[in-house]
Motif scaffolding. Structure first.
Motif, PDB file in Angstrom:
ATOM      1  N   THR A 150       0.975  -1.254  -0.184  1.00  0.00           N
ATOM      2  CA  THR A 150      -0.183   0.042  -0.018  1.00  0.00           C
ATOM      3  C   THR A 150       0.927   1.286  -0.041  1.00  0.00           C
ATOM      4  O   THR A 150       1.859   1.397   0.893  1.00  0.00           O
ATOM      5  N   ARG A 151       0.613   2.151  -0.906  1.00  0.00           N
ATOM      6  CA  ARG A 151       1.378   3.346  -1.251  1.00  0.00           C
ATOM      7  C   ARG A 151       0.646   4.706  -1.362  1.00  0.00           C
ATOM      8  O   ARG A 151      -0.404   4.472  -1.980  1.00  0.00           O
ATOM      9  N   TYR A 152       0.928   5.658  -0.746  1.00  0.00           N
ATOM     10  CA  TYR A 152       0.103   6.826  -0.956  1.00  0.00           C
ATOM     11  C   TYR A 152       0.976   7.823  -2.083  1.00  0.00           C
ATOM     12  O   TYR A 152       2.006   8.020  -1.930  1.00  0.00           O
ATOM     13  N   PHE A 186      -4.182   6.748  -2.339  1.00  0.00           N
ATOM     14  CA  PHE A 186      -3.539   5.383  -2.317  1.00  0.00           C
ATOM     15  C   PHE A 186      -3.813   4.385  -3.133  1.00  0.00           C
ATOM     16  O   PHE A 186      -5.030   4.403  -3.820  1.00  0.00           O
ATOM     17  N   SER A 187      -2.868   3.386  -3.480  1.00  0.00           N
ATOM     18  CA  SER A 187      -3.150   2.320  -4.103  1.00  0.00           C
ATOM     19  C   SER A 187      -2.492   1.148  -3.212  1.00  0.00           C
ATOM     20  O   SER A 187      -1.507   1.281  -2.501  1.00  0.00           O
ATOM     21  N   THR A 188      -3.062  -0.221  -3.617  1.00  0.00           N
ATOM     22  CA  THR A 188      -2.691  -1.282  -2.881  1.00  0.00           C
ATOM     23  C   THR A 188      -2.770  -2.597  -4.003  1.00  0.00           C
ATOM     24  O   THR A 188      -3.597  -2.726  -4.776  1.00  0.00           O
ATOM     25  N   THR A 209      -7.207   1.118  -6.502  1.00  0.00           N
ATOM     26  CA  THR A 209      -6.870   2.642  -6.019  1.00  0.00           C
ATOM     27  C   THR A 209      -8.060   3.285  -5.448  1.00  0.00           C
ATOM     28  O   THR A 209      -9.230   3.120  -5.916  1.00  0.00           O
ATOM     29  N   GLN A 252       3.654  15.666  -2.829  1.00  0.00           N
ATOM     30  CA  GLN A 252       4.660  15.401  -1.550  1.00  0.00           C
ATOM     31  C   GLN A 252       5.808  14.576  -2.280  1.00  0.00           C
ATOM     32  O   GLN A 252       5.766  14.230  -3.296  1.00  0.00           O
ATOM     33  N   MET A 268       6.031   9.801  -6.479  1.00  0.00           N
ATOM     34  CA  MET A 268       5.823   9.357  -4.989  1.00  0.00           C
ATOM     35  C   MET A 268       5.261   8.243  -4.847  1.00  0.00           C
ATOM     36  O   MET A 268       5.784   7.301  -4.049  1.00  0.00           O
ATOM     37  N   GLU A 269       3.876   7.767  -5.475  1.00  0.00           N
ATOM     38  CA  GLU A 269       3.417   6.645  -5.186  1.00  0.00           C
ATOM     39  C   GLU A 269       3.934   5.686  -6.173  1.00  0.00           C
ATOM     40  O   GLU A 269       4.143   5.961  -7.243  1.00  0.00           O
ATOM     41  N   TRP A 270       4.342   4.334  -5.731  1.00  0.00           N
ATOM     42  CA  TRP A 270       4.575   3.417  -6.461  1.00  0.00           C
ATOM     43  C   TRP A 270       4.382   1.877  -6.071  1.00  0.00           C
ATOM     44  O   TRP A 270       4.301   2.011  -4.596  1.00  0.00           O
ATOM     45  N   ASN A 271       4.084   0.997  -6.645  1.00  0.00           N
ATOM     46  CA  ASN A 271       3.720  -0.455  -5.935  1.00  0.00           C
ATOM     47  C   ASN A 271       4.208  -1.472  -7.243  1.00  0.00           C
ATOM     48  O   ASN A 271       3.716  -1.130  -8.345  1.00  0.00           O
ATOM     49  N   ARG A 291       3.374   0.114 -11.107  1.00  0.00           N
ATOM     50  CA  ARG A 291       2.977   1.256 -11.320  1.00  0.00           C
ATOM     51  C   ARG A 291       3.749   2.505 -10.703  1.00  0.00           C
ATOM     52  O   ARG A 291       4.237   2.262  -9.470  1.00  0.00           O
TER      53      ARG A 291
END
Lengths: 454, 463
Positions: free
Chosen positions: A365-367, A375-377, A409, B180, B380-383, B392
């Motif tokens: 999970t990242r914001y 966020f997405s997970t 998301t 951010q 910033m966001e990744w996963n 992404r």
């Protein structure tokens, strides 16, 4: 040791600190042992045993705060450490909004016990427990398993210059198992304060049963879906709320900054931070300042009710400590999720879904923005497509074994508002992604999340 | 400071009383300081000094690890008295040459003499003056770690590794819109890695770039996003993609299932070794011996000499990252990729400094070749999923490319692709080369490994 008892040792360290001229001191000493029995390819891979006995000392002089560790608890060594700290603290700059530490004495509402079976557990016993889970899963059709059996035992004591002294001992055990079939996998975890509280055979049976529960696999398209989160992914996701409402996070910009008293969730949602729910693993009667832990409503009936404080942040914002002191910043305890309108079981949740996905595990999970909550997970393990109230197939978007290939998301506050239903039964759970931090949660139905599929 | 060589020898002696096939002792003494500055407020500081030992033995083909912060021979012997044989998998270590060496990371400016808090205070003041910075925190540290490794095969390695760095979190605002950014400067080396002027420039550039996106950025339409077939990614985006979708899946323990219940699996299997993963443009290296980086070491935590590893050679999978146990499984020798985050935890197969080799073209050449598309500067966001197949990266700072040049800032670009599609789309590499610092999580208990990742800018052309 300076003196024979841990609490006396902590008190003596505080006294030595005050004698040296510090304004305030908190001493914490502990003795801990932990084991990690790793399961790989349906065998015990290895065993790790860790021992640590040491202490921490929190010192304040003219609003300058210094945290030091104490490895050697002999008096001469402790004296030398404190003298060195006296010099070192002059290097630190004052914390302008420091308001002190909790004033005792305190009475604590409960005590924790340590399980002798965990304290004295041996390698061969650990291996036996792991194989009980493995063998049950394999005998029930799993083609492979992986997991971890973790045990932890500690006794600790603390004392402060504000008339606080406390000591406790506790233990916990955690067994996680991921069972694989040729087409799917399922992972779950058992948590207990006693070794005998784990049910390895049941975990093996349940995980393998779930892994083989869907006969068909299929693909879905990107779009809007309702999501049914099982307790582990749902609970560990919602538990992040408590990370974001500790006062230090609020001051540094959180999605809950300046939202006290506002509606941030469905009116049926209540979320607690709890340090005193006796049956949860990891609970303690007191926080790092020795202040009694409590159960604090963070969100009550959908409204943001409380931030989480230590003594200093509580005084700064003219409220009371919530028993969440860490040695520098406030820290969340465990999360408990309650939903007002519940249904009997997950089948009743499935019946409410026209187009959705059951997510049984999630990670990463990242914001994109902690201030907005976007966020997405990533679902992992079994993810089941649901259509018109029926489970249709397990989702497999590609040919790579164990790959699910979808991403959820959402926005945390939107998601909290879109929790439409939950099961009556709750479980104590955690995940690897949550670093083992426990929560109590039901399965929950979240409307209208976005899924992208590879 | 305790005599680490004496402690290590005594620990090894205690372990050898169990008559194992193999034994090793790793003793570490570390001294560290940390300083959090949150929204301009000094939130205390910390000084920590510790000594501990990790012992690993192979006995009856079982791998057992013991760690304690009481490294005396008597204390270790007492703990090892509790050892019992247990059922488990057979483990063996591949042969490793006997090594006797001592090394110290380059430290041009001593971290001991450096006034880190003063410099971080100045940086915080700089950020406070930038009107677009709404929230800021700087958590900085300096640490000196000395280790002594010995094993029953006669290897003996001493290392002295200073480490200095910071974790900087920024929230940039313009009107009601915010973005951010998390940055992790520093590395294994001296205080030259935290040079104030360079950090000041980096933060100024970062804030200005994000503010530009917030004030002048546009949201591309769904159709325009779909039509963005040409994407140029910066060294930072190259780095995160290298790390997540090529580096991790080439860790041998993932390939063989040891992280299946923790940090996940890999799209690679034993049968797929050697497969084509990337376009022929890509040669991808993991190299621990780059001075001043977060991933620097000359010997790994099993006493194996470090060397560059060519993970991808001209598009094809070439070499897994291994430790001694998985080298045995692969009938090869360890390539020195075993790392732990300290004496208390087991060494795991890890990356160090992982990157794509640079090309000869300029960034302008890549933009010209793209002609129209999107340029992604940072994220910033990744996963990514646990088989490392579906990743992404959100474009925190991105620009549209129009007629071969950067055009307007873009607010809503996300690169979400299948791994093979992503890496086979690479058509050109720039002659830039940057490494970006990060902390990588793996194992149980989770260990954070300092790493870098990067390479050149890349032009990706999707069909």
């Amino acid at each position: 040791m300076i003196l024979m008892g841990m609490q006396e040792t902590a008190k003596q360290i505080v006294k030595l600190s005050l004698d040296e001229g510090f304004d305030e001191a908190i001493a914490s000493v502990f003795d801990s042992a932990s084991t990690y029995t790793k399961i790989t390819n349906s065998k015990v891979d290895s065993i790790i045993e860790k021992h640590n006995d040491a202490g921490w000392l929190y010192l304040v002089s003219k609003k300058r705060i210094l945290l030091i560790n104490i490895e050697d608890l002999e008096e001469q060594s402790v004296r030398a450490k404190i003298k060195a700290a006296k010099k070192a603290i002059s290097y630190i700059k004052p914390k302008d909004d420091y308001f002190g530490i909790a004033e005792g004495p305190f009475k604590y509402g409960f005590s924790t016990d340590a399980d002798a079976a965990i304290k004295h557990v041996s390698n061969d016993s650990l291996s036996d427990i792991a194989y009980a889970a493995i063998n049950e899963a394999v005998n029930n059709g799993a083609v492979n398993t992986a997991g971890m059996l973790h045990t932890y035992y500690t006794r600790s004591a603390m004392a402060s210059s504000r008339n606080v002294a406390a000591e406790s001992q506790s233990s916990n055990a955690r067994l996680s198992l991921r069972s694989f079939t040729d087409d799917a996998s399922f992972q779950d975890v058992h948590l207990s304060q006693q070794l005998a509280g784990l049910s390895p055979m049941k975990l093996g049976q349940d995980t393998s049963e779930m892994a083989k529960s869907m006969k068909e696999t299929g693909r879905i398209k990107s779009g809007k879906y309702d999501i049914i989160f099982l307790p582990s992914p749902g609970g560990t996701l919602v538990a992040q709320v408590n990370d974001f409402v500790v006062m230090s996070e609020i001051e540094q910009g959180s999605m809950f900054t300046d939202k006290l008293g506002e509606k941030v969730a469905s009116k049926n949602v209540t979320i607690y931070d709890s340090g005193d729910t006796r049956e949860m693993v990891g609970v303690s009667p007191y926080d790092a300042e020795g202040y009694p832990t409590q159960t604090t409503p963070v969100i009550e009936d959908g409204v943001l009710k409380n931030y989480l404080h230590n003594y200093t942040t509580a005084l700064k914002y003219k409220t009371k400590s919530t028993g969440n002191a860490g040695l520098i910043n406030p820290e969340p305890n465990a999360m408990i999720f309650r939903y007002r309108k519940t249904v009997k079981d997950i089948d009743a949740l499935v019946a409410k879904v026209d187009k959705g996905v059951i997510v049984t595990n999630a990670w990463y999970t990242r914001y994109s923005n902690y201030l907005t909550g976007d966020f997405s997970t990533m679902p992992r393990d079994l993810a089941i497509y649901v259509e018109n109230g029926e489970r249709k197939f397990s989702i497999r978007q590609g040919s790579v074994k164990s790959m699910i290939g979808i991403r959820v998301t959402d926005n945390m506050i939107k998601m909290l508002n879109n929790i439409e239903c939950a099961t009556k039964d709750t479980v104590q759970t955690t995940s690897w992604d949550a670093n083992g931090t426990p929560c109590i949660a039901p399965s929950m139905l979240v409307r209208d999340s976005e899924i992208t599929a590879v | 400071m305790p005599q680490l060589d004496v402690l290590a020898e005594r620990a090894l002696k205690a372990a050898e009383r169990l008559h194992p096939e193999y034994a090793e002792a790793y003793v570490e003494h570390s001294y560290s300081q940390f300083f959090p500055i949150e929204q301009g407020k000094f939130n205390g500081g910390g000084f920590s000094e510790s000594t501990g030992v990790r012992i690993r033995i192979l006995k009856g083909k079982r791998l057992y690890t013991l760690s304690t912060n009481r490294p005396s021979e008597a204390a270790i012997a007492s703990l090892l008295d509790r050892y019992r044989a247990f059922a488990g998998m057979d483990t063996a270590f591949a042969h490793a040459p006997r090594e006797k060496d001592s090394y110290k990371a380059e430290e041009r400016k001593s971290i001991d003499d450096a006034d880190l808090l003063r410099d971080m205070t100045e940086l915080d003041k700089d950020l406070a003056k930038m009107h677009a910075v709404k929230y800021r925190s700087i958590y900085s540290w300096k640490e000196r770690s000395r280790t002594h490794f010995v094993n029953s095969e006669g290897s003996e390695i001493r290392a002295d590794k200073p480490d200095v760095g910071a974790f900087i979190a920024l929230t940039i605002a313009a009107g009601k819109d915010t973005r951010q950014r998390m940055l992790q400067p520093g590395g294994v080396g001296g205080y030259e890695l935290m040079e104030y002027t360079a950090l000041h420039k980096m933060l100024t550039d970062e804030v200005n770039a994000i503010e530009n996106v917030l004030t002048k950025g546009i949201n591309l339409s769904a159709a325009a996003l779909k039509e963005a077939k040409n994407v140029v990614i910066s060294p930072e985006i190259t780095g995160i993609a290298v790390h997540e979708s090529v580096g991790h899946p080439n860790e041998a323990d993932r390939v063989f299932g040891r992280e299946a219940a923790q940090a996940g699996l890999s799209y690679l299997t034993r049968e797929k070794l050697g497969m084509k993963i990337c376009s022929p443009e890509i040669t991808l290296i993991d190299n621990p011996s780059i001075k001043g980086t977060k991933g620097f070491y000359l010997y790994d935590d099993e006493g194996v000499r470090a060397r560059p590893k060519t993970i991808i050679d001209k598009g094809y999978q070439n070499e897994l990252l291994t430790n001694r146990a998985y080298a045995h499984v692969l009938h090869t020798r360890s390539n020195g990729s075993a790392r732990s985050d300290g004496y208390a935890n087991e060494p795991l197969v890890r990356m160090s400094n992982t990157y794509v080799e640079k090309g000869v073209a300029t960034l302008d050449d890549l933009l010209a070749e793209a002609k129209n598309g999107v340029y992604m500067k940072n994220f910033m966001e990744w996963n990514i999923d646990d088989t490392r197949t579906f990743s992404r990266y959100q474009g925190n700072v991105a620009y549209s490319i129009k007629n071969g040049s950067l055009d307007k800032p873009v607010k809503n670009f996300k690169l979400e692709k299948d791994t093979l599609e992503f890496w086979n789309a690479v058509k050109m590499r720039s002659n830039e080369f940057e490494l970006w610092g990060a902390t990588c999580g793996k194992g149980e208990p989770q260990q954070g490994a300092p790493v870098t990742m990067g390479g050149p800018s890349l032009l990706l052309q999707f069909g």
